[in-house]
Scaffold this active site. Structure first.
Site, PDB file in Angstrom:
ATOM      1  N   HIS A 149     -10.442  -3.835  -6.072  1.00  0.00           N
ATOM      2  CA  HIS A 149     -11.376  -2.850  -5.522  1.00  0.00           C
ATOM      3  C   HIS A 149     -10.602  -1.643  -4.991  1.00  0.00           C
ATOM      4  O   HIS A 149     -11.165  -0.577  -4.793  1.00  0.00           O
ATOM      5  CB  HIS A 149     -12.257  -3.464  -4.428  1.00  0.00           C
ATOM      6  CG  HIS A 149     -11.521  -3.802  -3.165  1.00  0.00           C
ATOM      7  ND1 HIS A 149     -10.620  -4.840  -3.081  1.00  0.00           N
ATOM      8  CD2 HIS A 149     -11.528  -3.226  -1.949  1.00  0.00           C
ATOM      9  CE1 HIS A 149     -10.116  -4.875  -1.859  1.00  0.00           C
ATOM     10  NE2 HIS A 149     -10.657  -3.913  -1.146  1.00  0.00           N
ATOM     11  N   ARG A 150      -9.310  -1.862  -4.723  1.00  0.00           N
ATOM     12  CA  ARG A 150      -8.406  -0.772  -4.343  1.00  0.00           C
ATOM     13  C   ARG A 150      -7.155  -0.896  -5.214  1.00  0.00           C
ATOM     14  O   ARG A 150      -6.717  -2.003  -5.504  1.00  0.00           O
ATOM     15  CB  ARG A 150      -7.954  -0.927  -2.882  1.00  0.00           C
ATOM     16  CG  ARG A 150      -9.017  -0.631  -1.862  1.00  0.00           C
ATOM     17  CD  ARG A 150      -8.855   0.803  -1.363  1.00  0.00           C
ATOM     18  NE  ARG A 150     -10.134   1.365  -0.950  1.00  0.00           N
ATOM     19  CZ  ARG A 150     -10.736   1.116   0.193  1.00  0.00           C
ATOM     20  NH1 ARG A 150     -10.185   0.329   1.064  1.00  0.00           N
ATOM     21  NH2 ARG A 150     -11.903   1.657   0.479  1.00  0.00           N
ATOM     22  N   LYS A 206      -1.468  -5.484  -4.360  1.00  0.00           N
ATOM     23  CA  LYS A 206      -0.200  -5.670  -3.661  1.00  0.00           C
ATOM     24  C   LYS A 206      -0.003  -7.132  -3.307  1.00  0.00           C
ATOM     25  O   LYS A 206      -0.963  -7.839  -3.005  1.00  0.00           O
ATOM     26  CB  LYS A 206      -0.280  -4.829  -2.361  1.00  0.00           C
ATOM     27  CG  LYS A 206       1.007  -4.651  -1.663  1.00  0.00           C
ATOM     28  CD  LYS A 206       1.824  -3.519  -2.255  1.00  0.00           C
ATOM     29  CE  LYS A 206       3.210  -3.467  -1.662  1.00  0.00           C
ATOM     30  NZ  LYS A 206       4.084  -4.538  -2.177  1.00  0.00           N
ATOM     31  N   LYS A 241      -5.995  -9.824   3.760  1.00  0.00           N
ATOM     32  CA  LYS A 241      -4.946  -9.330   4.655  1.00  0.00           C
ATOM     33  C   LYS A 241      -4.932  -7.799   4.666  1.00  0.00           C
ATOM     34  O   LYS A 241      -4.930  -7.163   5.717  1.00  0.00           O
ATOM     35  CB  LYS A 241      -3.599  -9.871   4.139  1.00  0.00           C
ATOM     36  CG  LYS A 241      -2.444  -9.717   5.081  1.00  0.00           C
ATOM     37  CD  LYS A 241      -1.148 -10.225   4.434  1.00  0.00           C
ATOM     38  CE  LYS A 241      -1.194 -11.695   4.088  1.00  0.00           C
ATOM     39  NZ  LYS A 241       0.137 -12.234   3.710  1.00  0.00           N
ATOM     40  N   ASP A 288      -6.272  -2.591   7.341  1.00  0.00           N
ATOM     41  CA  ASP A 288      -6.569  -1.273   6.774  1.00  0.00           C
ATOM     42  C   ASP A 288      -5.432  -0.708   5.940  1.00  0.00           C
ATOM     43  O   ASP A 288      -5.058   0.464   6.082  1.00  0.00           O
ATOM     44  CB  ASP A 288      -6.929  -0.275   7.892  1.00  0.00           C
ATOM     45  CG  ASP A 288      -8.361  -0.475   8.358  1.00  0.00           C
ATOM     46  OD1 ASP A 288      -9.195  -0.868   7.518  1.00  0.00           O
ATOM     47  OD2 ASP A 288      -8.620  -0.273   9.548  1.00  0.00           O
ATOM     48  N   LYS A 294      -0.538 -11.586  -6.211  1.00  0.00           N
ATOM     49  CA  LYS A 294       0.623 -12.425  -5.863  1.00  0.00           C
ATOM     50  C   LYS A 294       1.266 -12.926  -7.135  1.00  0.00           C
ATOM     51  O   LYS A 294       0.587 -13.091  -8.150  1.00  0.00           O
ATOM     52  CB  LYS A 294       0.158 -13.637  -5.038  1.00  0.00           C
ATOM     53  CG  LYS A 294       1.254 -14.274  -4.233  1.00  0.00           C
ATOM     54  CD  LYS A 294       1.513 -13.471  -2.996  1.00  0.00           C
ATOM     55  CE  LYS A 294       2.460 -14.149  -2.046  1.00  0.00           C
ATOM     56  NZ  LYS A 294       2.301 -13.570  -0.704  1.00  0.00           N
ATOM     57  N   SER A 301       5.286  -2.456   3.907  1.00  0.00           N
ATOM     58  CA  SER A 301       5.358  -2.185   2.465  1.00  0.00           C
ATOM     59  C   SER A 301       4.543  -0.946   2.124  1.00  0.00           C
ATOM     60  O   SER A 301       4.927  -0.124   1.289  1.00  0.00           O
ATOM     61  CB  SER A 301       4.789  -3.363   1.659  1.00  0.00           C
ATOM     62  OG  SER A 301       5.764  -4.343   1.448  1.00  0.00           O
TER      63      SER A 301
END
Ligand code: GLU
Length: 473
Positions: A67-68, A72, A96, A101, A108, A365
């Site tokens: 969705h974003r 990551k 997470k 935010d 993963k 990160s």
């Protein structure tokens, strides 16, 4: 590894925790299912010639939610890796990132390997080959999917990954942002190595700022002198234990490691223990502490705070009833099974959940990724300017007050923030705000009883909003 007898798998366990949150939300069922679903999983198998013989390795990269973008999450190297674990960890990454935010989706990766069996050059060869697979299949790139360190990997592996990507895409001006957790001289950021442990410290500090929460846990005010048991003295556990004992005056009364545990009532010196472990490759025979062979039993010892910072499924249906800690801070991902979580909630143990407690890593990160795509070190433009302004201010104070400002005070007024200062400040702010949001969610609905459910509710709300705003096509 993540499978515990008679208990749901790791992925199922995470899903049950998420379901508990969804149950108290008015979510359209379709949206709830879309949020829970793991979008894609890549499994690769590739041969590498090691010491004259061909070995075939198996690896995965799961994308839980895009969705974003980019998505990551770390890559772990472990002999016990499997797809269920990778999917569970990818979904934890989605929640997470939303909790703190960080504008990324969740992913993963894992490679089934025992790094201890290979030489450095062999590890490099295997890591580069794995990277090639991920890049070619579209599961690695600065704008789509950005790995980071996890269990069994660190800055060294991240540098190899970045370099392999660079060779494949020399035209990509943002190539260095294809992975985070790199060494500082290879595009990394100051403060990333210790970020997860630092985040755990900031989470605990923020918890102790809320007197009501501290008393709900049955603890006395103040972190100073609190008796803490830490499981796992890897990157996360070591830094958390070090900072909590050296900076906050907490006592690390036990450290649990693979080969046993150490107990010391007046507190273990973490730096000395780390040196001992590097030298002897064991916690055994550490001067001043009592050694216990059955380390896992030590999870059940009396203490104020238990910090599991090792692997998943450490507290299960079997040992949860005997856990005496008043507060559990999940520095590892998934250290409590769903069943254990239910037992501890009923007992009134306060649990600061993984998806928040260990989010310091992905937060820094994010800072590293921004540094990479903006191609400039934080603080480079304004540091000296701030310094001059501070010096000017000190002079003005001297003029107006007709008093000399001491050298130390002058230094502290005029010092411009460097990158590490800014990273720490950004991380601290992130951890504080996220905790405040979680506790407001908890207080705002009496169907929510625990911090984990509150954290999931707050993150699912954000993810759902992005689905509803953009729509599904
Ligand atoms: N592996 C870490 C985690 O589980 C860091 C992920 C990242 O920095 O992308 O949160």
């Amino acid at each position: 590894m993540s499978q515990v007898e008679n208990e749901p798998s790791f992925h199922a366990s995470v899903n049950l925790m998420v379901d508990r949150a969804i149950a108290v939300m008015d979510l359209e069922p379709g949206v709830a299912t879309a949020i829970k679903t793991c979008n894609a999983v890549l499994q690769v198998q590739f041969p590498v010639k090691i010491r004259g013989k061909i070995e075939v390795f198996t690896g995965w990269r799961a994308v839980h939610s895009n969705h974003r973008l980019p998505v990551k999450g770390g890559i772990r190297f472990a002999p016990y890796a499997d797809q269920d674990e990778v999917e569970a960890l990818a979904s934890l990454m989605t929640f997470k990132c939303a909790i703190v935010d960080v504008p990324f989706g969740g992913s993963k990766g894992a490679l089934m390997i025992d790094p201890a069996r290979y030489e450095r050059d062999e590890m490099q060869q295997i890591t580069r080959r794995f990277t090639l697979e991920l890049v070619r299949k579209g599961f690695l790139g600065p704008s789509t999917n950005v790995p980071a360190p996890d269990v069994g990997t660190g800055p060294r592996e991240m540098a190899w990954i970045a370099d392999t990507y660079k060779h494949l895409h020399p035209e990509d001006i943002n190539y260095v942002a294809c992975v985070t957790g790199k060494p500082v001289h290879h595009g990394g950021i100051n403060g990333r190595v210790e970020a997860t442990g630092r985040g755990v410290q900031y989470a605990i500090r923020e918890f102790f700022r809320h007197a009501e929460d501290v008393s709900t846990a049955g603890l006395t005010p103040g972190l100073e002198g609190k008796r803490i048991i830490v499981q796992g003295l890897g990157n996360v556990g070591y830094h958390a234990a070090k900072f909590l004992s050296e900076e906050d005056g907490a006592k690390i009364i036990a450290v649990i490691e693979r080969d046993g545990a150490l107990l010391q009532d007046d507190g273990i010196d973490i730096e000395n223990l780390r040196q001992h472990m590097i030298e002897h490759r064991t916690v055994k025979d550490f001067p001043g502490a009592r050694f216990v062979e059955d380390g896992k039993r030590v999870l059940e010892e009396d203490c104020d705070i238990l910090v599991p910072a090792a692997l998943e499924a450490q507290v299960t249906l079997e040992n949860a009833p005997r856990i005496q800690a008043k507060l559990i801070v999940e520095a590892a991902n998934g250290p409590l099974t769903f069943g254990a979580d239910e037992i501890l909630n009923r007992k009134g143990t306060v649990i600061i959940p993984d998806a928040y407690a260990n989010a310091g890593g992905v937060t820094v990160s994010y800072f590293e990724w921004i540094r990479n795509i903006s191609h400039i070190r934080f603080g480079r433009m304004q540091r000296r300017h701030d310094e001059q302004r501070g010096a000017e201010l000190a002079r003005m104070i001297e003029q107006v007050s007709c008093n000399r400002v001491g050298d130390e005070q002058k230094d502290s007024i005029s010092r411009g923030a460097d990158e590490l200062d800014l990273v720490r400040s950004g991380l601290d702010d992130t951890m504080r705000l996220a905790y405040q949001e979680i506790r407001e969610t908890l207080q705002g609905d009496d169907r929510i009883r625990d911090l984990r459910t509150a954290a999931y509710v707050s993150s699912i709300r954000k993810i759902a909003r992005s689905y509803l705003d953009v729509g599904v096509y």
